[in-house]
Scaffold this active site. Structure first.
Site, PDB file in Angstrom:
ATOM      1  CB  THR A 186      30.518  64.374 100.954  1.00  0.00           C
ATOM      2  OG1 THR A 186      29.640  63.510 101.660  1.00  0.00           O
ATOM      3  CG2 THR A 186      31.920  63.795 100.913  1.00  0.00           C
ATOM      4  CD  GLN A 215      39.953  54.942  62.926  1.00  0.00           C
ATOM      5  OE1 GLN A 215      39.005  55.024  62.136  1.00  0.00           O
ATOM      6  NE2 GLN A 215      40.394  53.771  63.368  1.00  0.00           N
ATOM      7  CG  HIS A 254      29.596  48.943  63.852  1.00  0.00           C
ATOM      8  ND1 HIS A 254      30.634  49.475  63.118  1.00  0.00           N
ATOM      9  CD2 HIS A 254      30.157  48.503  65.004  1.00  0.00           C
ATOM     10  CE1 HIS A 254      31.762  49.359  63.804  1.00  0.00           C
ATOM     11  NE2 HIS A 254      31.501  48.777  64.945  1.00  0.00           N
TER      12      HIS A 254
END
Ligand SMILES: O=c1[nH]c(=O)c2[nH]c(=O)[nH]c2[nH]1
Length: 292
Positions: free
Chosen positions: A57, A214, A242
């Site tokens: 890595t 939606q 909200h």
């Protein structure tokens, strides 16, 4: 019963790469977070600890930085494709590569040639999968925060004994959009496509009179597919940020949709996919990305 090794991948996550490109005194900044993952014939390292097939890595990380010097980084999709193809073509055991890039924004400070102010938290993203000589590009954006102060209603939902939510015909609608779109075809102008898709998403969020988040989500995905033939499928994840109308009646004050409490949690999480029913099947490459 036998115990076997299942799907696996490995790589260097979240390499932070910043490049400065100089055109005389005028500098341009590119600020990326690059993650690489490789797949292939990697059973031995898991089962016996033989690392003959394991491109470290650390080497993957170095490759990201060296590639940024050896050729201009360019669009994140092109950079990811170059890296992915390099790993797959240069290492015999490596049959697949996934390169994820987030691009962070910097804006020039006024007309200054080499001073920048960090942009919003919004990121442009890409997830490139290379498998053998095939490649799939899924680009997108995240943390695109939008709000409309009217043009949003929510009512008509079932009421059971636990329902307290008031039905409303005028509310604030706010969300932080994560969008991923899967490209089809070739010869795509990545930068132009990104800018236009982002504009379509914003325009549709603003223009669509919303009866639910939606419905707004679907309209945003549908508009991208209607306007951008290079896109086969769009996935959207949209938290409902909200905004609750504060009850000011204890103070003898009326609150006519003017004073809100912006809640940060819990939040509704609205997620969905909008796609062409005749889009070519991307196989595993797309489905093994996080769904949203
Ligand atoms: O647009 C919305 N969709 C919901 O499913 C939902 N649920 C809720 O409480 N408020 C909202 N708003």
């Amino acid at each position: 019963m036998a115990i076997v090794l299942g799907p696996n991948q490995y790589g260097k996550a979240e390499n932070r790469l910043v490049t400065v490109t100089r055109d005389g005194d005028v500098h341009t900044i590119k600020d990326l977070t690059v993650s690489t993952s490789l797949r292939g014939d990697l059973a031995e390292t898991h089962l016996t600890g033989d690392n003959a097939a394991v491109l470290a890595t650390d080497t993957q990380k170095n490759t990201v930085y060296a590639f940024a010097k050896e050729a201009p980084v360019g669009e994140i999709e092109d950079f990811a494709l170059r890296l992915g193809r390099h790993f797959v073509s240069s290492q015999e055991a490596i049959t697949g590569a996934r390169v994820l890039i987030d691009e962070h924004s910097w804006n020039r400070i006024e007309e200054n040639d080499h001073s920048f102010v960090q942009g919003s938290n919004e990121k442009r993203t890409t997830a490139v999968t290379v498998e053998g000589d095939q490649a799939w590009v899924v680009s997108g954006l995240k943390d695109l925060v939008v709000l409309k102060s009217t043009g949003s209603e929510f009512h008509g939902y079932p009421r059971d004994k636990y329902t307290t939510l008031k039905e409303v015909t005028d509310r604030i609608l706010a969300t932080s959009v994560t969008a991923r779109w899967r490209y089809q075809g070739s010869g795509i102008d990545w930068a132009k496509s990104f800018a236009e898709i982002r504009a379509v998403l914003l325009r549709t969020f603003a223009a669509k009179h919303s009866l639910s988040l939606q419905q707004t989500l679907y309209a945003m995905g549908e508009a991208v597919l209607e306007e951008r033939p290079e896109v086969a499928e769009v996935r959207l994840s949209m938290p409902n940020k909200h905004h609750f109308v504060v009850d000011l009646s204890p103070f003898g004050l009326e609150n006519d949709n003017e004073v809100f409490y912006a809640a940060d949690r819990p939040y509704g999480l609205i997620e969905g996919t909008v796609l062409r029913d005749d889009a070519e099947d991307p196989g595993q490459a797309w489905y093994s990305l996080p769904a949203f």
